[in-house]
Design a protein around this motif. Structure first.
Motif: not given
Length: 318
Positions: A303-318
């Motif tokens: 991926x070229x020029x991917x400049x996202x905001x930081x990731x946001x963690x959240x719990x996964x529902x299993x």
């Protein structure tokens, strides 16, 4: 058609404003709407979210796992991809061979109890190590059953034969581009009981017009905060790869959703994401020296020029 990821942003807002409160099999609870659609013009850029970082290498390694017809998480772990761990781990801790601490409802408990979370992480680390190093253990507990890769590449017939749906659909696009039967299905009712998780993205169809390849996905169940960003990027990547093999340009990715939901323990994270500005979409670069999607490896995409905001963690529902 709205630009970039705005369709996704609009969907999140609509669910928060109009979603029905529903219970679910994970006992987490959701806000849910039924029958939504997003469209992405792939010529505008690669549709990976910019309002939070989506780990592209995890998207790509999971897709390659599907394409290979693999159903064992060992390949994913070898590529530092942990997104399917919980479903395999659940099979182990529910078995008679597990002798460790009680892991009942580990998904929710690990988020609510710091002491339990330490136990859970230690057991998960042990599980991953055993899958990577013990062949018998990996065969028994690393395999997720007849999930996506098996259905895409080895659909079981009543005559005890198998159908390679993915290979056949590529050949169909090449030889009969105007066909309305460019379809791959992951929903095989006979195999549902043998799957760790029945397929959420159940069926996809390709469409060729004006030298461009488009793809529509039907997704029966859509975890909008955690899962859908992966699904968008994954099927966009698949469309690019098949278009490349068939000497076509890319058209649209159309994402049709059945039960589109936001889990109740993701509301804070969604609102944080909605407060961020959108950025320009990146460009996907593929190794043009390879012709077949069955030959690609992780190093063949960028991926070229991917400049996202930081990731946001959240719990996964299993």
């Amino acid at each position: 058609m709205v630009k970039g990821e705005q369709a996704y942003i609009n969907l999140c807002k609509y669910i928060l404003q109009s979603g029905t409160k529903k219970e679910d099999r994970t006992n987490t609870g959701t806000y849910s709407v039924f029958g939504q659609q997003m469209r992405f013009d792939l010529s505008e850029g690669f549709p990976i979210l910019t309002t939070k970082k989506v780990p592209f290498k995890l998207v790509a390694s999971e897709l390659l796992w599907f394409i290979k017809g693999d159903t064992n998480i060992r390949y994913l772990l070898e590529n530092k991809n942990n997104i399917w761990n919980e479903w395999a781990f659940e099979k182990w801790v529910d078995s008679n061979e597990y002798t460790g601490p009680d892991m009942t409802n580990f998904g929710n408990r690990s988020q609510q109890d710091p002491e339990f979370n330490k136990l859970y992480q230690s057991q998960m680390d042990l599980f991953k190590e055993k899958v990577l190093t013990d062949n018998d253990f990996a065969r028994k507990f690393g395999d997720l059953g007849s999930v996506y890769g098996k259905q895409w590449r080895q659909w079981k017939t009543s005559q005890n034969e198998t159908i390679d749906q993915l290979k056949e659909v590529i050949e169909s696009i090449r030889t009969n581009p105007d066909s309305r039967r460019h379809i791959v299905s992951a929903w095989n009712p006979e195999d549902i009981p043998t799957m760790a998780l029945p397929p959420c993205h159940t069926l996809f169809q390709f469409y060729v017009a004006d030298g461009k390849l488009s793809c529509q996905l039907y997704q029966r169940s859509a975890d909008v905060f955690l899962g859908v960003p992966f699904n968008i990027a994954s099927y966009a990547l698949l469309t690019h790869l098949i278009a490349h093999e068939c000497n076509l340009e890319v058209g649209e990715f159309v994402h049709t959703l059945g039960d589109a939901h936001i889990y109740t323990n993701h509301i804070e994270q969604v609102n944080m994401q909605l407060g961020r500005d959108r950025r320009s979409l990146p460009k996907l670069v593929i190794n043009k020296e390879k012709d077949s999607i069955f030959d690609f490896e992780l190093t063949d995409f960028e991926l070229i020029n991917y400049n996202p905001h930081p990731s946001i963690k959240a719990p996964i529902a299993v």
